[in-house]
Design a protein around this motif. Structure first.
Motif, PDB file in Angstrom:
ATOM      1  N   VAL A  15       0.837  -1.199   0.000  1.00 27.95           N
ATOM      2  CA  VAL A  15       0.000   0.000   0.000  1.00 27.95           C
ATOM      3  C   VAL A  15       0.870   1.246   0.000  1.00 27.95           C
ATOM      4  N   ASP A  16       1.889   1.279   0.871  1.00 34.80           N
ATOM      5  CA  ASP A  16       2.796   2.433   0.935  1.00 34.80           C
ATOM      6  C   ASP A  16       3.474   2.674  -0.407  1.00 34.80           C
ATOM      7  N   LYS A  17       3.971   1.593  -1.000  1.00 33.95           N
ATOM      8  CA  LYS A  17       4.710   1.700  -2.258  1.00 33.95           C
ATOM      9  C   LYS A  17       3.814   2.250  -3.365  1.00 33.95           C
ATOM     10  N   CYS A  18       2.621   1.705  -3.460  1.00 34.09           N
ATOM     11  CA  CYS A  18       1.704   2.126  -4.527  1.00 34.09           C
ATOM     12  C   CYS A  18       1.221   3.557  -4.341  1.00 34.09           C
ATOM     13  N   VAL A  19       0.868   3.900  -3.121  1.00 31.54           N
ATOM     14  CA  VAL A  19       0.364   5.245  -2.857  1.00 31.54           C
ATOM     15  C   VAL A  19       1.433   6.284  -3.145  1.00 31.54           C
ATOM     16  N   GLN A  20       2.654   6.020  -2.715  1.00 28.23           N
ATOM     17  CA  GLN A  20       3.734   6.971  -2.950  1.00 28.23           C
ATOM     18  C   GLN A  20       3.983   7.162  -4.447  1.00 28.23           C
ATOM     19  N   ALA A  21       4.009   6.053  -5.188  1.00 32.26           N
ATOM     20  CA  ALA A  21       4.225   6.146  -6.632  1.00 32.26           C
ATOM     21  C   ALA A  21       3.071   6.866  -7.323  1.00 32.26           C
ATOM     22  N   ALA A  22       1.840   6.598  -6.866  1.00 31.96           N
ATOM     23  CA  ALA A  22       0.672   7.244  -7.463  1.00 31.96           C
ATOM     24  C   ALA A  22       0.698   8.750  -7.242  1.00 31.96           C
ATOM     25  N   ILE A  23       1.112   9.154  -6.073  1.00 29.11           N
ATOM     26  CA  ILE A  23       1.191  10.597  -5.768  1.00 29.11           C
ATOM     27  C   ILE A  23       2.223  11.272  -6.657  1.00 29.11           C
ATOM     28  N   LEU A  24       3.332  10.591  -6.896  1.00 33.75           N
ATOM     29  CA  LEU A  24       4.361  11.139  -7.784  1.00 33.75           C
ATOM     30  C   LEU A  24       3.840  11.282  -9.204  1.00 33.75           C
ATOM     31  N   ARG A  25       2.868  10.452  -9.580  1.00 32.46           N
ATOM     32  CA  ARG A  25       2.283  10.521 -10.906  1.00 32.46           C
ATOM     33  C   ARG A  25       1.079  11.451 -10.972  1.00 32.46           C
ATOM     34  N   GLY A  26       0.826  12.202  -9.904  1.00 32.97           N
ATOM     35  CA  GLY A  26      -0.275  13.169  -9.924  1.00 32.97           C
ATOM     36  C   GLY A  26      -1.633  12.538  -9.834  1.00 32.97           C
ATOM     37  N   VAL A  27      -1.786  11.491  -9.032  1.00 28.71           N
ATOM     38  CA  VAL A  27      -3.049  10.779  -8.931  1.00 28.71           C
ATOM     39  C   VAL A  27      -4.174  11.728  -8.506  1.00 28.71           C
ATOM     40  N   GLN A  28      -5.340  11.538  -9.106  1.00 29.66           N
ATOM     41  CA  GLN A  28      -6.493  12.397  -8.815  1.00 29.66           C
ATOM     42  C   GLN A  28      -7.534  11.706  -7.942  1.00 29.66           C
ATOM     43  N   GLU A  29      -7.575  10.371  -7.993  1.00 32.99           N
ATOM     44  CA  GLU A  29      -8.532   9.629  -7.172  1.00 32.99           C
ATOM     45  C   GLU A  29      -7.852   8.432  -6.528  1.00 32.99           C
ATOM     46  N   LEU A  30      -7.961   8.356  -5.199  1.00 31.83           N
ATOM     47  CA  LEU A  30      -7.438   7.232  -4.430  1.00 31.83           C
ATOM     48  C   LEU A  30      -8.603   6.528  -3.745  1.00 31.83           C
ATOM     49  N   ASP A  31      -8.715   5.228  -3.976  1.00 36.41           N
ATOM     50  CA  ASP A  31      -9.751   4.408  -3.343  1.00 36.41           C
ATOM     51  C   ASP A  31      -9.029   3.247  -2.661  1.00 36.41           C
ATOM     52  N   LEU A  32      -8.881   3.338  -1.347  1.00 31.91           N
ATOM     53  CA  LEU A  32      -8.043   2.398  -0.598  1.00 31.91           C
ATOM     54  C   LEU A  32      -8.881   1.547   0.341  1.00 31.91           C
ATOM     55  N   VAL A  33      -8.757   0.243   0.209  1.00 30.28           N
ATOM     56  CA  VAL A  33      -9.431  -0.712   1.082  1.00 30.28           C
ATOM     57  C   VAL A  33      -8.360  -1.617   1.676  1.00 30.28           C
ATOM     58  N   LEU A  34      -8.312  -1.687   2.993  1.00 32.42           N
ATOM     59  CA  LEU A  34      -7.298  -2.505   3.666  1.00 32.42           C
ATOM     60  C   LEU A  34      -7.992  -3.460   4.624  1.00 32.42           C
ATOM     61  N   ASP A  35      -7.818  -4.745   4.378  1.00 29.76           N
ATOM     62  CA  ASP A  35      -8.468  -5.768   5.192  1.00 29.76           C
ATOM     63  C   ASP A  35      -7.394  -6.622   5.852  1.00 29.76           C
ATOM     64  N   LEU A  36      -7.112  -6.341   7.109  1.00 37.74           N
ATOM     65  CA  LEU A  36      -6.090  -7.059   7.862  1.00 37.74           C
ATOM     66  C   LEU A  36      -6.728  -7.759   9.051  1.00 37.74           C
ATOM     67  N   ASP A  37      -6.181  -8.896   9.421  1.00 36.97           N
ATOM     68  CA  ASP A  37      -6.674  -9.628  10.583  1.00 36.97           C
ATOM     69  C   ASP A  37      -6.011  -9.102  11.851  1.00 36.97           C
ATOM     70  N   ASN A  38      -6.803  -8.420  12.687  1.00 33.88           N
ATOM     71  CA  ASN A  38      -6.331  -7.929  13.980  1.00 33.88           C
ATOM     72  C   ASN A  38      -5.101  -7.030  13.852  1.00 33.88           C
ATOM     73  N   GLN A  39      -4.993  -6.307  12.745  1.00 30.33           N
ATOM     74  CA  GLN A  39      -3.888  -5.374  12.551  1.00 30.33           C
ATOM     75  C   GLN A  39      -4.436  -4.075  11.974  1.00 30.33           C
ATOM     76  N   THR A  40      -3.648  -3.044  12.125  1.00 33.41           N
ATOM     77  CA  THR A  40      -4.007  -1.763  11.524  1.00 33.41           C
ATOM     78  C   THR A  40      -2.781  -1.188  10.832  1.00 33.41           C
ATOM     79  N   LYS A  41      -3.030  -0.247   9.971  1.00 32.25           N
ATOM     80  CA  LYS A  41      -1.937   0.449   9.300  1.00 32.25           C
ATOM     81  C   LYS A  41      -2.248   1.926   9.252  1.00 32.25           C
ATOM     82  N   GLU A  42      -1.293   2.729   9.680  1.00 29.82           N
ATOM     83  CA  GLU A  42      -1.490   4.168   9.634  1.00 29.82           C
ATOM     84  C   GLU A  42      -1.496   4.623   8.174  1.00 29.82           C
TER      85      GLU A  42
END
Length: 453
Positions: free
Chosen positions: A97-124
């Motif tokens: 997720v970090d890798k993709c989001v960072q690269a997308a921002i560098l490419r001027g991304v206009q829409e981000l739709d992020l879904v994160l499904d972790l078992d008993n974990q979270t990610k900032e």
């Protein structure tokens, strides 16, 4: 000579699609799922990098599990310099997720739709998201921890382009996480939030602080707030002068203030938890700020609660909706309820109502009994039934609450159309029975047509 000419013509027309310009081929690939678009890279050297021109990428679990790691890196890290319009990630890999989001921002991304499904974990949520100047749409759902830096609301680091924000069941790092984020969105037009008690697992439950939902956004036009599973004490403060549509579902047993809503056109209300002393006082104050709306959808359960409280407390006065022209009652209709008086009470507060609709789901109760709150004095015939109501539509009619149809036909003097749309579960025999019964009802309006669908 003829054979050679024929062979040349066949070669020229054998792969016409590959001869199209890159921009046209990228547009064709745009309509394919990302996984299929990537697979076209094996067709030939001509197609090897074409998928990288597609401005939209959807990286879901099947796509991620079916491609190699090297290809995965190429998806964003090796993309050409073209702008990435939309990136949707539905992925259980935190580092990816970090890798993709960072690269997308560098490419001027206009829409981000992020879904994160972790078992008993979270990610900032990656910090780079809070400083993305190109984002127009941001959608978050799942095991993200929302912890925007305080500087996110400063003038130098706002979301200068963000217009649509959707947050569904994420975790909040502190009581002001959401309010801090909203303060960083000066051009926001569409805000949709869904919160529940489980979203506050990281908050100090011993502290006396309320969770703050402070919506001071002058450009906001649409606000959808679902707090139906929220029992945590919260403060809701809305000041949105451009707001046109407001959808609220939840409890008013908290600090709720709405003000400065001069352009509000439509509201949808499903207010819960009526069993405390000042519920009606809070609800009437809440609804009073909506009194200029032209269209309203009201949960029938809320209408029942309003009737119950207004009968037991004479000093509570349901506000008048002088501009209301369209009213819809929706939700579950339990067998024990007789809804006509609740509906009639609201009709009395909407003198210019022209369109009335019902979309009620009949629910049977094992211990069914009639609940019909006794009126101290009969309600007057609503003014709208005498002079304005021309259309009534009952959608999903199953034959229950027949009194609603009968009374409206009986008391409406200028009604033109009563439309009955049957519940899809009814068989033809039951539909015929209902049809015959309704056609026997008296009609005050001589021009009223009953239409069955």
């Amino acid at each position: 000579m003829k054979k050679q000419r024929r062979k040349t013509e066949e070669e020229e027309h054998s792969d016409i699609i590959s001869s199209l310009p890159d921009c046209m081929l990228a547009h064709i690939l745009y309509f394919l799922p990302t996984k299929q678009a990537i697979l076209t890279s094996i067709l030939s050297s001509r197609w090897r990098a074409l998928w990288t021109l597609v401005p939209v990428l959807h990286l879901d679990k099947p796509t991620l599990y079916s491609i190699r790691t090297s290809t995965l890196d190429d998806i964003l890290l090796s993309r050409n310099s073209s702008t990435l319009c939309k990136l949707r990630i539905d992925c259980p890999r935190r580092s990816f997720v970090d890798k993709c989001v960072q690269a997308a921002i560098l490419r001027g991304v206009q829409e981000l739709d992020l879904v994160l499904d972790l078992d008993n974990q979270t990610k900032e949520l990656p910090a780079s998201v809070f400083f993305c100047t190109t984002l127009v749409v941001l959608k978050l759902r799942g095991h993200f921890l929302l912890n925007p830096p305080d500087s996110a609301s400063s003038s130098s680091s706002m979301f200068p382009s963000l217009k649509i924000l959707q947050i569904l069941h994420v975790y909040y790092a502190n009581h002001n996480s959401l309010s801090t984020l909203l303060a960083a969105c000066p051009l926001l037009q569409d805000l949709r939030i869904k919160v529940s008690d489980s979203d506050f697992d990281f908050l100090d439950k011993e502290a006396d602080n309320k969770f703050n939902i402070i919506v001071f956004v002058p450009t906001l036009k649409i606000l959808v707030l679902d707090c139906s599973f929220l029992r945590w004490s919260f403060k809701l403060h809305i000041n949105t002068p451009a707001l046109e549509y407001f959808n609220f579902k939840g409890d008013l047993d908290s600090d709720v203030v709405s003000e400065n809503l001069p352009n509000l056109f439509k509201s949808v209300l499903d207010v819960r938890s009526c069993y405390y002393l000042d519920w009606m006082w809070k609800l009437t104050n809440f609804m009073r700020l909506l009194c200029n709306i032209r269209s309203m959808e009201l949960c029938v359960g809320t209408a029942e609660y309003i009737l119950e409280h207004s009968l037991s407390n004479n000093h509570y006065d349901v506000p008048m909706f002088h501009n209301l022209s369209s009213l819809k009652f929706y939700g579950d209709l339990w067998a024990m309820w007789s809804p006509w008086n609740a509906v009639k009470l609201l009709l009395c507060r909407a003198p210019k109502l022209q369109t009335l609709a019902f979309e009620l789901n009949y629910r049977c109760c094992i211990h069914s009994f009639s609940v019909d709150f006794p009126l101290k004095k009969p309600l007057d015939v609503p003014e709208c039934l005498s002079s304005h109501l021309t259309t009534c539509h009952y959608k999903g009619f199953s034959g229950h609450a027949m009194e609603l149809v009968e009374q409206i036909l009986k008391e409406s003097k200028v009604l033109k159309t009563m439309k009955i749309t049957f519940n899809s579960d009814l068989d033809s025999k039951e539909k015929l029975r209902i049809h015959e019964e309704i056609m026997k009802f008296s009609r005050t309006s001589q021009t009223c047509q009953i239409v069955f669908d």
